[in-house]
Design an enzyme around this catalytic site. Structure first.
Site, PDB file in Angstrom:
ATOM      1  N   HIS A   8      -9.463  -5.975   6.624  1.00  0.00           N
ATOM      2  CA  HIS A   8      -9.299  -7.186   7.434  1.00  0.00           C
ATOM      3  C   HIS A   8      -8.016  -7.106   8.263  1.00  0.00           C
ATOM      4  O   HIS A   8      -7.069  -6.384   7.928  1.00  0.00           O
ATOM      5  CB  HIS A   8      -9.275  -8.428   6.547  1.00  0.00           C
ATOM      6  CG  HIS A   8      -8.093  -8.466   5.609  1.00  0.00           C
ATOM      7  ND1 HIS A   8      -6.823  -8.801   6.023  1.00  0.00           N
ATOM      8  CD2 HIS A   8      -7.997  -8.197   4.286  1.00  0.00           C
ATOM      9  CE1 HIS A   8      -5.997  -8.747   5.001  1.00  0.00           C
ATOM     10  NE2 HIS A   8      -6.678  -8.373   3.932  1.00  0.00           N
ATOM     11  N   GLU A  81     -10.656  -8.902  -2.894  1.00  0.00           N
ATOM     12  CA  GLU A  81      -9.382  -8.321  -3.312  1.00  0.00           C
ATOM     13  C   GLU A  81      -9.101  -8.684  -4.766  1.00  0.00           C
ATOM     14  O   GLU A  81      -9.709  -9.601  -5.331  1.00  0.00           O
ATOM     15  CB  GLU A  81      -8.262  -8.834  -2.394  1.00  0.00           C
ATOM     16  CG  GLU A  81      -6.887  -8.232  -2.655  1.00  0.00           C
ATOM     17  CD  GLU A  81      -6.843  -6.717  -2.501  1.00  0.00           C
ATOM     18  OE1 GLU A  81      -7.380  -6.018  -3.398  1.00  0.00           O
ATOM     19  OE2 GLU A  81      -6.258  -6.228  -1.508  1.00  0.00           O
TER      20      GLU A  81
END
Length: 202
Positions: A8, A81
């Site tokens: 990202h 994550e």
């Protein structure tokens, strides 16, 4: 099969130096620009599907990278994550005195100590390995775009290359870049790491 790996774009938490696992943190203007640049770099990449983290910073990045393209998307929690629990959106300077004992234990033995009310590295590794085991479900695809996070992508590379999980630190996945792993008959080869080049068919 080729796995195209994209982290990202830059987030507000990245800029502030905060632990950001599952906590929402938006892309900065720079992060949006990084994703738009990847849209240009990967314009001709023949993605069959995109596999994306549940977290909005990854989903926003994926939308920008694939803008104007109709690529089937799968949202997978295995690509989230690592979860830092009570340490989410906290700076390490604060943790050294606000949660000193647990933070010191984690810094000393990050592979086995667990962030307070969070996810330890061993559990995180098992989660990423579950994702690897699911890749067979996409055996009909030649090109999978994976949009995720540094921890996940670094660990994914290490484990696909049959290296120990702790070897993830050898593979820092940068923002605004693309990487690629080719898998043939169960054998993975890291072909590209952190490229800022335009991809063109060979």
């Amino acid at each position: 099969m080729r796995l195209w790996l994209v982290r990202h774009g830059e987030t507000e938490a990245n800029v502030a130096g905060l632990y950001s696992g599952h906590a929402p943190t938006p892309l900065t203007e720079k992060g949006i620009g990084q994703a738009k640049t990847l849209h240009t770099l990967l314009r001709h990449a023949p993605f069959d599907r995109v596999l994306c983290s549940e977290l909005e910073r990854a989903r926003h990045t994926a939308r920008l990278v694939l803008e104007g393209r109709d690529v089937p998307q799968h949202i997978l929690p295995e690509l989230n994550e690592m979860y830092f629990g009570d340490w989410e959106m906290r700076h390490h300077r604060d943790l050294t005195h606000e949660d000193a004992e647990s933070y010191a234990a984690w810094c000393t033995d990050w592979q086995n100590a667990v962030p307070t009310n969070g996810e330890g590295f061993q559990a995180f590794t098992r989660r990423v390995e579950r994702f690897i085991s699911r890749l067979d479900a996409f055996s009909d695809c030649q090109n999978l775009l994976i949009v995720s996070h540094q921890g996940v992508l670094s660990l994914l590379i290490a484990r696909l290359l049959t290296m120990p999980a702790a070897s993830l630190w050898h593979f820092r996945v940068e923002q605004g870049c693309w990487s690629a792993i080719d898998i043939c008959e169960g054998f993975a080869t890291l072909k590209v790491l952190n490229s800022r080049a335009v991809w063109r068919p060979e």
